[in-house]
Design a protein around this motif. Structure first.
Motif, mmCIF file in Angstrom:
data_model
loop_
_atom_site.group_PDB
_atom_site.id
_atom_site.type_symbol
_atom_site.label_atom_id
_atom_site.label_comp_id
_atom_site.label_asym_id
_atom_site.label_seq_id
_atom_site.Cartn_x
_atom_site.Cartn_y
_atom_site.Cartn_z
ATOM 1 N N UNK A 304 40.828 30.748 42.084
ATOM 2 C CA UNK A 304 39.773 31.353 42.034
ATOM 3 C C UNK A 304 39.561 31.876 43.091
ATOM 4 N N UNK A 305 38.900 31.282 43.868
ATOM 5 C CA UNK A 305 38.157 31.560 45.249
ATOM 6 C C UNK A 305 38.915 32.778 45.998
ATOM 7 N N UNK A 307 41.163 34.396 44.474
ATOM 8 C CA UNK A 307 40.933 36.037 43.663
ATOM 9 C C UNK A 307 39.373 36.298 43.479
ATOM 10 N N UNK A 308 38.258 35.532 43.874
ATOM 11 C CA UNK A 308 37.345 35.971 44.146
ATOM 12 C C UNK A 308 36.964 36.942 45.534
ATOM 13 N N UNK A 309 37.701 35.897 46.124
ATOM 14 C CA UNK A 309 37.541 37.015 47.549
ATOM 15 C C UNK A 309 38.356 37.899 47.953
ATOM 16 N N UNK A 310 39.733 38.473 46.968
ATOM 17 C CA UNK A 310 40.122 39.250 47.576
ATOM 18 C C UNK A 310 39.031 40.532 47.663
ATOM 19 N N UNK B 70 31.808 38.819 42.845
ATOM 20 C CA UNK B 70 32.724 38.846 43.468
ATOM 21 C C UNK B 70 31.722 38.724 45.275
ATOM 22 N N UNK B 73 29.908 35.699 44.912
ATOM 23 C CA UNK B 73 30.920 33.777 44.669
ATOM 24 C C UNK B 73 30.592 32.524 45.363
ATOM 25 N N UNK B 100 36.638 37.711 37.044
ATOM 26 C CA UNK B 100 35.711 37.138 37.667
ATOM 27 C C UNK B 100 35.059 36.255 36.875
ATOM 28 N N UNK B 103 36.532 32.921 37.083
ATOM 29 C CA UNK B 103 36.454 32.545 37.666
ATOM 30 C C UNK B 103 35.417 31.936 39.000
ATOM 31 N N UNK B 106 34.959 28.476 37.134
ATOM 32 C CA UNK B 106 36.036 27.634 37.136
ATOM 33 C C UNK B 106 35.598 26.947 38.447
ATOM 34 N N UNK B 107 35.183 28.076 39.268
ATOM 35 C CA UNK B 107 35.200 27.560 40.894
ATOM 36 C C UNK B 107 34.103 26.478 41.187
#
Lengths: 488, 228
Positions: A304-305, A307-310, B70, B73, B100, B103, B106-107
């Protein structure tokens, strides 16, 4: 010790823990060699056609790997009864595979020459893997191992007449087949260029699709290049495979590195525990599953991290995770069900080999003998005829995803109910009319699920049939059946 | 989070500029709430009725929210804030944005600090209807339904009753916000527009709340509310 008898060797037993064959089981080089051997197998036109039609290795590679591994282990078991039973099972399994390839040439999985070729590729790949990693086998070991492989073939065929008796003649035989018979078959191309690009995550890593895809994107081209570079030169030329600068070095480096693991303490690399761990699903009641679940949670967060950082600009690619709303309700779309469960061979169509693969998986799990196995296959065959009649609207003999989606509700006909009943009968080994905990474990590899509608610790016929039908037709996710038929 | 549009209009900017300016406030308020020891913070970002806004504005909001989620996060994770998204069920939400949301949830699922609930595509009535559906699906007998049981079927049943609702820009409406949970909430209506709302304004609201006399329908004004 050449023909007829299996493992009644006079000096050292050819099978059992001492054999050269078993020595390779836990050898990481064997993984590379197996890929190479499979490509050489698939390049044989007969075997290639049989694989393309019948094999589940595209859609369910991990299950296939596990089954192959377990079967090999049984074939090299010290107990001759186990070996004979497995050989009989393999023969029955292959006897059900025949057909014709795209050019109309007939194939038959019982063809003697083709089966000899399978054994030949395994032997040659084992020898080559030792050469490539810089630890070539001496002449004696090579001869001994050749005898082992011939005995293996004899155990399947009754005799090993299709393979030359003498090792020198074998090399001439091998070169001739490579030169004259191998082709650039579809199955070989799939293994080299598609299988690893699209390799689905094993059950263990199912929760981390991003990590899996990222790792796969790096490893897949490497594996392809390594395998191509290790193939015999005449075949590379005939099949028009790319010669890339550095690929031979990469290939030899990979074999060498894999060979270095022999310096690790004994027992560090154990193929069985690796394969068992990979196919461990989080819902199983295995004590390791808790660790796995914890690990999966961490991996899920990590991905998840990731994907979020991409960076946002690169997000045009398709999303690997389907919309969560459908999943939350425990239902899957018709398309998903078609791809995960029905189309076992992964060719985009539903036809008899797909259902035969389901029957094969069930028969393998339950370790069926005749006549139960035939009963199960017959039930699936009847279901196939019913499906074909109901769904194949354009009359091409198979069912496409679109045809299936158009007619989903009619899937639960009497023949499917019959399949469920036969499956119940063969699962209920002691004929008690209910499925007890042991029988349940044989089929699903896990104990009863907590919310199962069980009465006094058993699973009755109507509940079993109902669950099977709702899985097969209602498209409801089911913790027991998903690992059985849907997992990769 | 009201007043983004008016904030932009007063400056002769497009409405979208107001939404963009709101980002700073959001982060500022999250930080202020955490520092002040607030354990549950909910932001009303987008209501089910907001879909009626012009398509371009909705599209812009979706893209903006995605960028904000994003961008922040890692900060939310590092601050120990547990994030989750209330509502967010409409198929019109772009799939990437929904991903997102998933994510981020979840994160940060295991974080022990403040719980931040972002009401996105939220409607209080819809939540109540969902709870009713869930009760019926479970076959709960009518006589067994109590407030407690009913609340357990709402989305995020661990959410406690809301103590304080701050509605900026002087609007004094409920606008379908967490209808079940605001039953005994105190309301504060600062005149300031959301993009101008700052940590100091937030603390002022908290002080106003502390001076309020919460009786929960009872008569004797003994103690201030215990948020349990």
């Amino acid at each position: 010790m050449t023909t007829g008898t299996t493992g009644t060797a006079d000096k050292v037993p050819l099978f059992g823990p001492e054999s050269q064959f078993r020595a390779f089981f836990d050898d990481p080089r064997w993984a590379l060699a197996m890929i190479r051997a499979t490509v050489l197998e698939a390049a044989h036109p007969q075997i290639g056609a049989a694989l393309a039609d019948n094999s589940t290795f595209v859609a369910h590679p991990w299950r296939r790997l596990r089954n192959t591994f377990l079967s090999m282990r049984r074939m090299f078991n010290a107990d001759p009864a186990v070996r004979e039973r497995e050989a009989a099972r393999l023969n029955r399994l292959h006897a059900r595979m025949s057909g014709s390839d795209t050019r109309g040439r007939a194939y038959d999985a019982m063809d003697r020459a083709a089966r000899a070729w399978v054994v030949a590729t395994l032997y040659e790949s084992a020898v080559t893997m030792c050469r490539l990693s810089g630890q070539p086998l001496d002449q004696d070991t090579m001869e001994r191992m050749y005898a082992e492989y011939r005995t293996f073939l004899a155990a399947l065929e009754g005799d090993a007449g299709e393979l030359p008796e003498d090792l020198n003649d074998f090399w001439r035989y091998f070169d001739r087949v490579v030169e004259d018979e191998l082709e650039n078959t579809e199955a070989a191309r799939i293994i080299l260029y598609r299988l690893f690009d699209h390799l689905p995550a094993p059950a263990l890593l199912d929760g981390a699709p991003t990590l899996w895809a990222a790792g796969r994107a790096v490893v897949s081209p490497l594996l392809g290049a390594i395998t191509v570079a290790s193939l015999p030169e005449p075949y590379r030329r005939r099949a028009g495979l790319a010669e890339m600068p550095g690929a031979p070095t990469l290939m030899q480096g990979a074999y060498l590195a894999a060979g270095l693991t022999r310096f690790l303490p004994e027992g560090w690399i154990n193929a069985e525990s690796i394969i068992e761990a990979l196919s461990l699903s989080p819902d199983s009641d295995d004590p390791r599953a808790r660790t796995v679940t914890a690990l999966r949670a961490r991996m899920k967060r990590a991905s998840a991290l990731l994907r979020l950082l991409t960076p946002l600009s690169g997000d045009t690619g398709p999303d690997p995770v389907p919309a969560s709303s459908a999943a939350a309700e425990g239902r899957r779309s018709a398309e998903e069900f078609f791809r995960q469960v029905l189309d076992q061979t992964g060719d985009g169509h539903l036809d008899w080999p797909d259902l035969a693969a389901m029957a094969r998986e069930l028969a393998t799990r339950l370790d069926l003998d005749e006549p139960e196995e035939t009963r199960l296959y017959d039930a699936f065959a009847a279901w196939w005829r019913e499906l074909q009649a109901a769904l194949d609207t354009d009359g091409d003999g198979r069912v496409s995803a679109a045809e299936y989606a158009a007619a989903v509700p009619s899937l639960a006909g009497p023949a499917l109910i019959r399949v469920a009943e036969v499956l119940f009968d063969v699962t209920d080994k002691d004929g008690s009319g209910t499925i007890n905990a042991d029988e349940h474990r044989a089929l699903f590899r896990t104990a009863f699920h907590r919310d199962l509608t069980t009465t006094d610790g058993t699973y009755g016929r109507s509940a079993f049939v109902g669950d099977f039908l709702s899985f097969m037709s209602g498209r409801r996710r089911n913790t027991a059946y998903d690992p059985l038929l849907a997992d990769a | 989070m009201d007043g983004n549009g008016r904030w932009a209009q007063r400056r002769a900017l497009p409405r979208t500029a107001g939404h963009r300016a709101a980002e700073t406030t959001v982060i500022d308020i999250i930080e202020a709430a955490r520092a002040a020891g607030v354990e549950w913070l909910s932001l009303y970002a987008f209501s089910t009725e907001n879909w009626n806004r012009p398509g371009t504005e909705v599209d812009y909001l979706m893209r903006l929210v995605r960028r904000v989620v994003r961008k922040h996060a890692p900060l939310l994770l590092a601050r120990g804030i547990r994030c989750r998204f209330l509502g967010a069920a409409d198929p019109r939400i772009p799939r990437e944005l929904a991903q997102d949301f998933d994510d981020l949830a979840t994160l940060t699922a295991d974080n022990q600090g403040m719980t931040l609930t972002v009401a996105f595509d939220h409607g209080g009535r819809r939540d109540i209807v969902e709870a009713a559906k869930s009760l019926i699906r479970n076959g709960t007998p009518a006589d067994d339904v109590t407030e407690r049981v009913f609340a357990d079927h709402l989305p995020f049943p661990d959410t406690p009753d809301v103590d304080l609702v701050i509605r900026t820009s002087g609007e004094q409406r409920i606008s379908n916000f967490m209808l079940w949970q605001v039953a005994y909430a105190e309301w504060v209506f600062p005149e300031v527009l959301w993009p101008d709302f700052r940590a100091s304004d937030f603390l002022t609201c908290l002080h106003t709340y502390q001076r309020r006399d919460r009786r929960f329908g009872g008569v004797p004004p003994q103690t201030n509310g215990d948020p349990s």
